[in-house]
Design a protein around this motif. Structure first.
Motif, short mmCIF file in Angstrom:
data_model
loop_
_atom_site.label_atom_id
_atom_site.label_comp_id
_atom_site.label_asym_id
_atom_site.label_seq_id
_atom_site.Cartn_x
_atom_site.Cartn_y
_atom_site.Cartn_z
N VAL A 131 0.87 -1.18 0.00
CA VAL A 131 0.00 0.00 0.00
C VAL A 131 0.90 1.23 0.00
CG1 VAL A 131 -1.79 1.28 1.25
CG2 VAL A 131 -1.81 -1.22 1.27
N LYS A 132 0.58 2.22 -0.82
CA LYS A 132 1.34 3.47 -0.87
C LYS A 132 0.58 4.56 -0.13
CE LYS A 132 3.60 2.43 -5.22
NZ LYS A 132 3.77 2.80 -6.62
N GLY A 182 -6.34 -3.35 1.30
CA GLY A 182 -5.85 -4.34 0.33
C GLY A 182 -4.62 -3.87 -0.42
N LYS A 183 -3.87 -4.82 -0.94
CA LYS A 183 -2.64 -4.55 -1.69
C LYS A 183 -2.94 -3.69 -2.92
CE LYS A 183 0.02 -8.55 -0.27
NZ LYS A 183 0.85 -7.91 0.68
N SER A 184 -1.92 -2.98 -3.34
CA SER A 184 -1.95 -2.12 -4.53
C SER A 184 -2.89 -0.92 -4.37
CB SER A 184 -2.33 -2.92 -5.79
OG SER A 184 -1.41 -3.97 -6.00
N LYS A 242 -8.66 -4.16 -2.31
CA LYS A 242 -7.40 -4.03 -3.05
C LYS A 242 -7.57 -3.11 -4.25
CE LYS A 242 -8.20 -8.11 -5.78
NZ LYS A 242 -8.47 -9.46 -5.67
N SER A 243 -6.45 -2.55 -4.68
CA SER A 243 -6.37 -1.68 -5.86
C SER A 243 -7.30 -0.47 -5.78
CB SER A 243 -6.66 -2.48 -7.13
OG SER A 243 -5.73 -3.54 -7.27
N CYS A 244 -7.44 0.09 -4.59
CA CYS A 244 -8.27 1.29 -4.40
C CYS A 244 -7.39 2.54 -4.47
CB CYS A 244 -8.97 1.24 -3.05
SG CYS A 244 -10.23 -0.03 -2.95
N ILE A 245 -7.99 3.63 -4.88
CA ILE A 245 -7.31 4.92 -4.87
C ILE A 245 -8.14 5.85 -4.00
CG2 ILE A 245 -6.53 6.88 -6.24
CD1 ILE A 245 -6.30 4.90 -8.62
N ILE A 246 -7.56 6.26 -2.89
CA ILE A 246 -8.22 7.16 -1.95
C ILE A 246 -7.47 8.50 -2.06
CG2 ILE A 246 -8.94 7.54 0.44
CD1 ILE A 246 -10.03 4.89 -0.79
N GLY A 266 -15.15 -1.88 -1.21
CA GLY A 266 -14.76 -2.99 -2.07
C GLY A 266 -13.47 -2.76 -2.81
N ASP A 267 -13.19 -3.64 -3.77
CA ASP A 267 -11.99 -3.55 -4.60
C ASP A 267 -12.17 -2.54 -5.72
OD1 ASP A 267 -10.96 -5.67 -3.09
OD2 ASP A 267 -11.59 -7.19 -4.53
N ASN A 268 -11.05 -1.97 -6.17
CA ASN A 268 -11.03 -1.07 -7.33
C ASN A 268 -11.94 0.15 -7.16
OD1 ASN A 268 -9.31 -2.87 -8.91
ND2 ASN A 268 -11.12 -4.19 -8.94
#
Length: 189
Positions: free
Chosen positions: A89-90, A104-106, A123-127, A139-141
């Motif tokens: 996670v970044k 989640g990862k990514s 995973k793969s979320c952008i906040i 959820g994801d994405n």
């Protein structure tokens, strides 16, 4: 307290409109607040509480079960995120995370964002930056743009005898997979 569809044997539910008679017939709720005119739709296994104003009585019961639901207490467990706990996670600058948060990862979390305790992010979320998230399952994405506020307290009003009865919203915000929220969006629980 759960809706007709999700209520189980030890749950309280409510039934206030013929629009939900298909759900009422199938409910597994142990107890239901309803109007006398609707009680015949409920299964025999359900204890029935007949009232004149279903939503008003539900609001009074909700206030008893959740007496502090109309107050958003600050999360005193907030800390800088641990890179070892959230590998993959970044994080931007000045991010704070509460206890028992899962990300989640990514996923990418923008600067000055606060994610309070017990929040789950897929995973793969952008906040984005300057986002506040509490009382939520994401959820994801999912993309949440800058400045959004998700899962904070909300409330409604029921007009009763020339005044309004204020009642708190309870529960969590659930965002399904592949959802995008625009900048400065607010979703109360």
């Amino acid at each position: 307290i759960k809706n007709l569809e999700k209520a189980e044997q030890f749950d309280l539910t409510f039934f206030d409109s013929l629009n939900y008679n298909d759900l009422a017939i199938k409910t597994n709720a142990g107890c239901c607040i309803t109007k006398e005119s609707l009680q015949h739709f409920l299964p025999n296994s359900c204890e029935i509480i007949c009232v004149k104003s279903v939503l008003f009585e539900l609001a009074k019961v909700t206030a008893k079960f959740y007496p502090n639901a109309d107050i958003d207490y600050p999360d005193l467990t907030l800390k800088k995120p641990s890179k070892s706990k959230f590998s993959g996670v970044k994080f931007g600058n000045n991010v704070l995370i509460g206890n028992n948060v899962k990300i989640g990862k990514s996923s990418i979390i923008g600067s000055n964002t606060i994610i309070e305790k017990n929040v789950n992010i897929g995973k793969s979320c952008i906040i984005g930056s300057d986002v506040m998230i509490k009382n939520s399952i994401i959820g994801d994405n999912v993309v949440i743009q800058d400045g959004s506020k998700i899962g904070l307290k909300g409330f409604g009003f029921i007009p009763i005898e020339n005044k309004n009865f204020r009642f708190p919203h309870i529960g969590k915000v659930i965002l399904e997979d592949n959802v995008e929220l625009g900048s400065s969006c607010t979703i109360d629980r």
